[in-house]
Design a protein around this motif. Structure first.
Motif: not given
Length: 185
Positions: A28-35, A61-64
């Protein structure tokens, strides 16, 4: 699953030489990728994870933040990281989900196998799923396309009332849906 919230979880992960505990609060509070991927020490999986590692700095750099997930343990992730040049370049979270809680939360557990499907989820800072991709066992994913989707999702989030058309790339023209566009595209 699109526009739904991620569910609570707790897990152990391997990241940059350390074991760490993570939960949905770390997302929460950031972009995230679940791979999600089926298993360590396999064939297509290391090519995908290595490709993602090559794009991790740009995602950061994109906050992910990236969370790779399989039903292997965090100990197996460390052993794989230590024994493979491709996996050794990973700096993102390698999450152990041996109980399958996270995999089941995202509905990508293979029935009767205890393995995750090859699936990717893009989560916004509010914990809402904005994009997902699931492929068959033999079809590897492309981190550049994932990065394109991240850019599009971030653009749409920052520009309410605009949408990104097919094959949209950062800096290209977007659309503003309206009655005037109906039948003209």
């Amino acid at each position: 699953m699109i526009n739904t919230q991620i569910k609570p979880f707790n897990a152990s992960a391997f990241k940059q030489g350390e074991f760490v505990e993570i939960s949905e609060k770390d997302v929460l509070g950031k972009w995230a990728v679940f791979f999600f991927y089926p298993a360590d020490f396999t064939f297509v999986c290391p090519t995908e994870l290595g490709d993602l590692a090559d794009h991790y700095a740009e995602l950061q750099k994109r906050g992910v933040e990236v969370f790779s997930v399989s039903t292997d343990t965090h100990f197996a992730h460390k052993a794989w990281h230590d024994s493979s040049d491709t996996i050794g370049k990973i700096n993102y979270f390698m999450v152990g989900d041996q109980a399958g809680n996270i995999t089941n939360n995202f509905n990508v557990m293979r029935e009767g196998q205890g393995l995750a499907d090859r699936a990717t989820f893009l989560i916004d800072p509010e914990g809402t799923i904005q994009a997902m991709e699931i492929t068959a066992e033999g079809i590897g994913r492309d981190a550049e396309d994932l990065l394109r989707k991240v850019k599009a999702a971030q653009y749409v989030a920052a520009h309410p009332g605009e949408v990104c058309p097919a094959k949209w790339k950062e800096g290209e023209e977007t659309l503003a849906p309206s009655l005037d566009l109906v039948g003209k595209i």
